[in-house]
Each structure stands twice: as C-alpha cells, then as structure tokens.
Design an enzyme around this catalytic site. Sequence first.
Site, PDB file in Angstrom:
ATOM      1  N   PRO A 283      18.218 117.543 -20.804  1.00  9.77           N
ATOM      2  CG  PRO A 283      19.659 119.385 -20.920  1.00  9.77           C
ATOM      3  CD  PRO A 283      18.466 118.850 -20.169  1.00  9.77           C
ATOM      4  NE  ARG A 285      21.092 112.955 -29.310  1.00 13.25           N
ATOM      5  CZ  ARG A 285      21.346 111.664 -29.534  1.00 13.25           C
ATOM      6  NH1 ARG A 285      22.487 111.308 -30.076  1.00 13.25           N
ATOM      7  NH2 ARG A 285      20.454 110.739 -29.253  1.00 13.25           N
ATOM      8  CE1 TYR A 325      19.761 103.910 -31.321  1.00 13.26           C
ATOM      9  CE2 TYR A 325      21.852 105.012 -30.930  1.00 13.26           C
ATOM     10  CZ  TYR A 325      20.719 104.374 -30.454  1.00 13.26           C
ATOM     11  OH  TYR A 325      20.574 104.210 -29.099  1.00 13.26           O
ATOM     12  CB  CYS A 352      34.932  89.121 -36.367  1.00 10.70           C
ATOM     13  SG  CYS A 352      36.725  89.214 -36.298  1.00 10.70           S
TER      14      CYS A 352
HETATM   15  C1  LIG Z   1      17.361 109.559 -22.621  1.00  8.09           C
HETATM   16  C2  LIG Z   1      16.531 110.455 -21.795  1.00  8.09           C
HETATM   17  C3  LIG Z   1      16.793 111.837 -21.776  1.00  8.09           C
HETATM   18  C4  LIG Z   1      17.883 112.491 -22.578  1.00  8.09           C
HETATM   19  O1  LIG Z   1      17.726 112.396 -23.946  1.00  8.09           O
HETATM   20  P1  LIG Z   1      18.695 113.255 -24.891  1.00  8.09           P
HETATM   21  O2  LIG Z   1      18.183 112.991 -26.251  1.00  8.09           O
HETATM   22  O3  LIG Z   1      20.076 112.754 -24.706  1.00  8.09           O
HETATM   23  O4  LIG Z   1      18.560 114.684 -24.488  1.00  8.09           O
HETATM   24  C5  LIG Z   1      16.015 112.623 -20.954  1.00  8.09           C
HETATM   25  N1  LIG Z   1      15.024 112.098 -20.203  1.00  8.09           N
HETATM   26  C6  LIG Z   1      14.753 110.785 -20.193  1.00  8.09           C
HETATM   27  C7  LIG Z   1      13.676 110.276 -19.334  1.00  8.09           C
HETATM   28  C8  LIG Z   1      15.490 109.921 -20.988  1.00  8.09           C
HETATM   29  O5  LIG Z   1      15.202 108.622 -20.986  1.00  8.09           O
END
Ligand SMILES: *Cc1c(COP(=O)(O)O)cnc(C)c1O
Length: 429
Positions: A283, A285, A325, A352
């Site tokens: 994880p 995020r 996004y 800008c």
């Molecule tokens: C970006 C990424 C994550 C984390 O993704 P989240 O959505 O922030 O949990 C985990 N593993 C890999 C390989 C990633 O590229």
Amino acid sequence: MYTLKEPLEGRGNQLFIDGVSAKSLAEKFDTPLYVISETGIRRNFQRLQNALKQHYEKVKIFYAAKANSNLAVLKILESEGANIDTVSPGEVLLALTSGFTPDRIIFTGTSVRNDELKFLSDSNVIVNIDSLSQLNRLLKIAVPKILSVRVNPEVGAGHHSHVITAGKHTKFGLWEKDALTAYKVAKQAGVKKFGIHMHIGSGILDVKPFVSALGRFLEIARKIHEQTGVDFEFVDVGGGIGVPYKPEDKEIDLQEYAEKVLSLFKDKTNQYGLGEPYFCVEPGRFIVADASVLLTTVNTVKITPYRKFIGVDAGFNTLVRPAMYGSYHHIIVANKADARVEEKYDVVGPICESGDLLAKDRPLPKIDEGDLLAILNAGAYGFAMSSQYNARPRAAEVLVKKGKHKLVREREQLDDLMSSQQISAEWEQ
Ligand SMILES: *Cc1c(COP(=O)(O)O)cnc(C)c1O
C-alpha cells in the site's frame, strides 16, 4: 456538514492537524505547506497490519515509497516494522538512508537500465522482474539470491486509466507464458529463492477486483510451481487500496478485504501445494493519503460574469492530481472551520494554464482574501508529484505529532531554480 476525521479536528473556527493549529503553521512556515501527521501514518499502518494478521500470521507490508518518499515518512514506517516497495534507484537510496536493510526493500521498476540493475544487484535488494529483457540483463551482472517476477494477472482496476497497471494493454508485468520462461531461466542460472508479484492498479475502493485478480494470479503461481518446481517464499499482491476523497465515497472495508483476500489465499495456496509463503501487500496511498493536508493561502477573489474564482498560492505545480486525473480533494477553510457553505467557487492556482484548477464549482463558506485553505487527503502523490513548473520553487513539508511540529523539508528558494544550470559562452566541439 463535512465531518473531520482523525488526525483533523475543528476547535471553534480553527482547523487543527494532529493537535497543531493550521494557522500557526502557515504563519511560521508560510504556504503552500504540506503538513504530515505522524499519528495518522502510524494509525493507518497498524490498522492494515492488524486486519491482515487476524487471518494469517506471515504477513509483510511493503510501503510503496513513491506515494510519499519524504525521509521522515520513511523513518516512521521503518520504525513500525514496515518493508518498502521502491521503483527507482533513488527510492532505494532513500530507503537505505532511512534505515531499511536490503532484505526489507523490494524494487519493482519498469524500463530499467543496465547501470540501474548493477546498482540494485550491488545493493542486495529484492529485484522484482518486469520483463524477460530485464531478467537476461540482470543475470549477466549477477545471480541474485532471491528473485521475484511481476506477472500480469490480466485483471486491472483503478480510479483513472493512467493508474490501471494490469490487463490487456498495460506495459507492466509478464504474461503467463513469459513468466514461466522467466522462472525456468532464473532457476537454470542458479537462483535458489523466489517470490511472485502482481500490482493491478491504484485507488480501488471495492474488494472485488482484488479477489478476482488474486484468483487468476494464484492459478498462474500454481502453473509455475508445477511446471518449474519453483517454491515461493512470498506472494506479493501489490498495492492499490483506495481512500475516500469525496464526502460520499465509502471507505474500503478493511475487515472484508482481509477476510476475503486471505481466505482465498489460504484456500488456494493449500489446494495448489504452494506451502505457506509470506503474504505481502504494497500500500502507498492507503498509508499516507489522509495523514496530510496541503495548506494554501487565498490571495485573490475574482468575480466574473460567469464564475467566482478563488486564487490561491498552490497550483498544479504543488498538487497535480486534480489537473492530471480530474481528482477530487475536499477543501476546508482552516480559519473558518465551523462556517456554513454559502457559495460555489473555482479554486485556481498561480500556473498560467486554464487547467490549473484545484476544485471546480466547489461549495465553500464565503471566502475572503487572506483565508487559509486546507486541501485534504494530500499525503499520497502530492509533494511526490510536485514540480518547478512556471519556475516556482517547491513547497515545504512539516511533520506534526500530538501538538508538536518540526520542519522536515525546507521550502525551495528562488536560487534552487538555477542551482544545476549553466550559462556558458563556450560550445564544445
Ligand atoms: C504504485 C505502486 C504501488 C502502490 O499503489 P497505491 O495505489 O498507492 O497503493 C504498489 N506497488 C507497485 C508496484 C506500484 O507501482
């Protein structure tokens, strides 16, 4: 009215973050300012770990450093006993600097250069292979002690097409046939220990995609085990757990996630004879998003015949998610935390471009110049994706914890814009 969640709290009309007043931080450190709550990060990590460990003992959480790679954040997670997922040599270096030992670091890069493979091999981190090309080039440098392969489980998900990282058209991972080849080649080359990995996407609030991808993923693991004789030390299901950004978004049910994912995991590893590998998640995020806010000051209120604009000192150079996004970030007026919503505004930054919008048609209390806005859930892919676009120095970051604060990243200065540039009259031959 929006209910503030820990580590946020309204005291009268003032917003507090982990016990520290937003206003006092803005006065001391200026804005735009990222404020990171240590309590929030620890709580998120522990909640996930507790939920998973209720169902399976051998769990490892790899924090995905790309969401927020501030050293202070990494150190907090190191002290929690986390492992770390990295995607560049720079992140590996930040992880090592924060005290993670190489056995706690996995590297999941894509489009990796030879000199980067050499660096990874010398660092002894766990390399997660993203292509046969990468594997062959790595094996020419050295035979790793442990090797993992990122497979494409052909099921992807995510909050935006840019962050769906599995399925038919993704650049990530190996398809089943190539994954089989990869394990055969690695085994022949003398690799003794193995893991297997997937990462389907980001910002997923529903348990279903995780379960369906895991089902397919474990079938691939079974084929690999049966056809190559490889045993897996760990099975890494990647990251992607979402967080609620909009007031109406529902938090993922962690108990349900842990229960459904781990019961399938236990059933299938057992049924397929895969032993008792570590169950790993990555994880990013989920750990850091709601632990931070971005503070920004209103400098302009501009009413046109069609729109009501609030001009603030943070733009998509500071927080790119809304522009990139179309993401929603909830906004609180930090010095009017108890005020009622009265108007709809477009919250715009100093860049800008007309796309420099932090919020559109956003219901807010009546705004005055000098008001302090708190942009919530800014901890993941916030500072990490910020830039110097329009020649604006990057923001400062401050860590807060139970009423205390400390600066963990200085605000860039105008001189920093020039620090690596050269103006020379000489041309080289
Ligand atoms: C970006 C990424 C994550 C984390 O993704 P989240 O959505 O922030 O949990 C985990 N593993 C890999 C390989 C990633 O590229």
